[in-house]
Design a protein around this motif. Structure first.
Motif, PDB file in Angstrom:
ATOM      1  N   ASP A 286      50.673  36.753  27.749  1.00  0.00           N
ATOM      2  CA  ASP A 286      50.087  36.633  28.166  1.00  0.00           C
ATOM      3  C   ASP A 286      48.744  37.679  28.896  1.00  0.00           C
ATOM      4  OD1 ASP A 286      51.489  34.894  25.891  1.00  0.00           O
ATOM      5  OD2 ASP A 286      51.568  33.410  27.744  1.00  0.00           O
ATOM      6  N   HIS A 287      49.418  37.449  29.404  1.00  0.00           N
ATOM      7  CA  HIS A 287      48.196  38.675  30.463  1.00  0.00           C
ATOM      8  C   HIS A 287      47.777  39.501  29.771  1.00  0.00           C
ATOM      9  CE1 HIS A 287      51.858  41.171  31.345  1.00  0.00           C
ATOM     10  NE2 HIS A 287      51.110  41.844  32.252  1.00  0.00           N
ATOM     11  N   LEU A 288      48.334  40.500  28.594  1.00  0.00           N
ATOM     12  CA  LEU A 288      47.756  41.639  28.215  1.00  0.00           C
ATOM     13  C   LEU A 288      46.768  41.195  27.353  1.00  0.00           C
ATOM     14  CD1 LEU A 288      50.733  43.528  27.142  1.00  0.00           C
ATOM     15  CD2 LEU A 288      49.047  44.387  29.633  1.00  0.00           C
ATOM     16  N   ALA A 289      46.390  39.879  27.102  1.00  0.00           N
ATOM     17  CA  ALA A 289      45.317  39.787  26.443  1.00  0.00           C
ATOM     18  C   ALA A 289      43.792  39.250  27.006  1.00  0.00           C
ATOM     19  CB  ALA A 289      45.820  38.716  25.342  1.00  0.00           C
ATOM     20  N   ARG A 290      44.035  39.306  27.039  1.00  0.00           N
ATOM     21  CA  ARG A 290      42.787  39.325  28.432  1.00  0.00           C
ATOM     22  C   ARG A 290      42.583  40.510  28.941  1.00  0.00           C
ATOM     23  NH1 ARG A 290      42.558  34.476  31.568  1.00  0.00           N
ATOM     24  NH2 ARG A 290      42.185  35.754  33.012  1.00  0.00           N
ATOM     25  N   THR A 291      41.412  41.311  28.745  1.00  0.00           N
ATOM     26  CA  THR A 291      40.565  42.436  28.403  1.00  0.00           C
ATOM     27  C   THR A 291      39.407  42.397  28.288  1.00  0.00           C
ATOM     28  OG1 THR A 291      40.846  42.876  25.762  1.00  0.00           O
ATOM     29  CG2 THR A 291      42.589  43.556  26.951  1.00  0.00           C
ATOM     30  N   SER A 292      39.063  41.568  29.058  1.00  0.00           N
ATOM     31  CA  SER A 292      37.609  42.015  29.148  1.00  0.00           C
ATOM     32  C   SER A 292      36.710  42.045  30.191  1.00  0.00           C
ATOM     33  CB  SER A 292      36.861  40.003  28.036  1.00  0.00           C
ATOM     34  OG  SER A 292      37.405  39.250  29.162  1.00  0.00           O
ATOM     35  N   ARG A 293      36.465  42.296  31.063  1.00  0.00           N
ATOM     36  CA  ARG A 293      35.966  42.725  32.122  1.00  0.00           C
ATOM     37  C   ARG A 293      35.881  41.831  33.400  1.00  0.00           C
ATOM     38  NH1 ARG A 293      33.487  47.162  34.935  1.00  0.00           N
ATOM     39  NH2 ARG A 293      32.681  46.522  36.541  1.00  0.00           N
ATOM     40  N   GLU A 294      35.526  40.057  33.040  1.00  0.00           N
ATOM     41  CA  GLU A 294      35.423  39.234  33.635  1.00  0.00           C
ATOM     42  C   GLU A 294      36.783  38.548  33.598  1.00  0.00           C
ATOM     43  OE1 GLU A 294      33.271  39.334  30.536  1.00  0.00           O
ATOM     44  OE2 GLU A 294      31.711  39.376  31.519  1.00  0.00           O
ATOM     45  N   GLU A 295      37.382  37.998  32.228  1.00  0.00           N
ATOM     46  CA  GLU A 295      38.904  38.251  32.842  1.00  0.00           C
ATOM     47  C   GLU A 295      40.303  38.865  33.653  1.00  0.00           C
ATOM     48  OE1 GLU A 295      40.079  36.134  28.646  1.00  0.00           O
ATOM     49  OE2 GLU A 295      40.430  38.501  28.683  1.00  0.00           O
ATOM     50  N   VAL A 296      39.986  39.857  33.659  1.00  0.00           N
ATOM     51  CA  VAL A 296      40.429  41.460  34.573  1.00  0.00           C
ATOM     52  C   VAL A 296      40.306  41.290  36.079  1.00  0.00           C
ATOM     53  CG1 VAL A 296      41.128  43.795  35.348  1.00  0.00           C
ATOM     54  CG2 VAL A 296      40.824  42.978  32.589  1.00  0.00           C
ATOM     55  N   ALA A 297      38.506  40.882  36.321  1.00  0.00           N
ATOM     56  CA  ALA A 297      38.083  40.756  37.233  1.00  0.00           C
ATOM     57  C   ALA A 297      38.736  39.492  38.139  1.00  0.00           C
ATOM     58  CB  ALA A 297      36.588  40.153  37.189  1.00  0.00           C
TER      59      ALA A 297
END
Length: 155
Positions: A86-97
């Protein structure tokens, strides 16, 4: 220089004389080129092929060697396609931050620890090939965010 020769030349001459002496001594008690393993017959005059160690087993089993039971054919299963975490689907700058949780109180040491922990979970080499693009994107964004935080600390 010893007697018109260099030290090096005198050492070479001495080594040559030692080699000649050792080869004469060796030739007196040993025949070169004939190994001990060169034996045509075994003790007792038997030919070498009849002295095989597995003959004792064959004699006990009789003339026919039983064949082992054939192994059952393994069932071929179609490989399951890998499932993307699931964490690999979070690719936006805000999600990674959000995943990094960098705060103004972060220290140099804590930022380095966050980078290592993030890389351990998201590095492209540690995920299945179909998901390497997402992992690469996440790593690039995380490295940018951590580098920015390190620059702010340096000021």
């Amino acid at each position: 220089m010893l007697f018109g020769q260099s030290l090096f030349q005198s050492v070479l001459d001495r080594l040559d004389t030692e080699d000649e002496k050792s080869s004469k001594d060796e030739a007196a008690h040993r025949i070169r080129g004939l190994n001990v393993s060169f034996v045509a017959t075994v003790l007792g005059g038997e030919p070498a092929e009849s002295s095989r160690p597995d003959d004792a087993y064959i004699d006990n089993l009789g003339n026919e060697i039983p064949s082992p039971d054939p192994l059952p054919e393994p069932e071929l299963q179609e490989p399951q396609p890998p499932v993307m975490p699931d964490h690999l689907a979070r690719t936006s700058r805000e999600e990674v931050a959000t995943d990094l949780a960098i705060s103004p109180q972060s220290t140099l040491q804590s930022l380095h620890e966050k980078r290592r922990a993030f890389a351990k979970a998201n590095h492209p080499d540690s995920v299945a090939p179909p998901f390497r693009e997402q992992a690469t994107t996440r790593m690039m964004i995380a490295n940018q965010l951590i580098d920015e935080a390190l620059r702010r600390l340096a000021r």
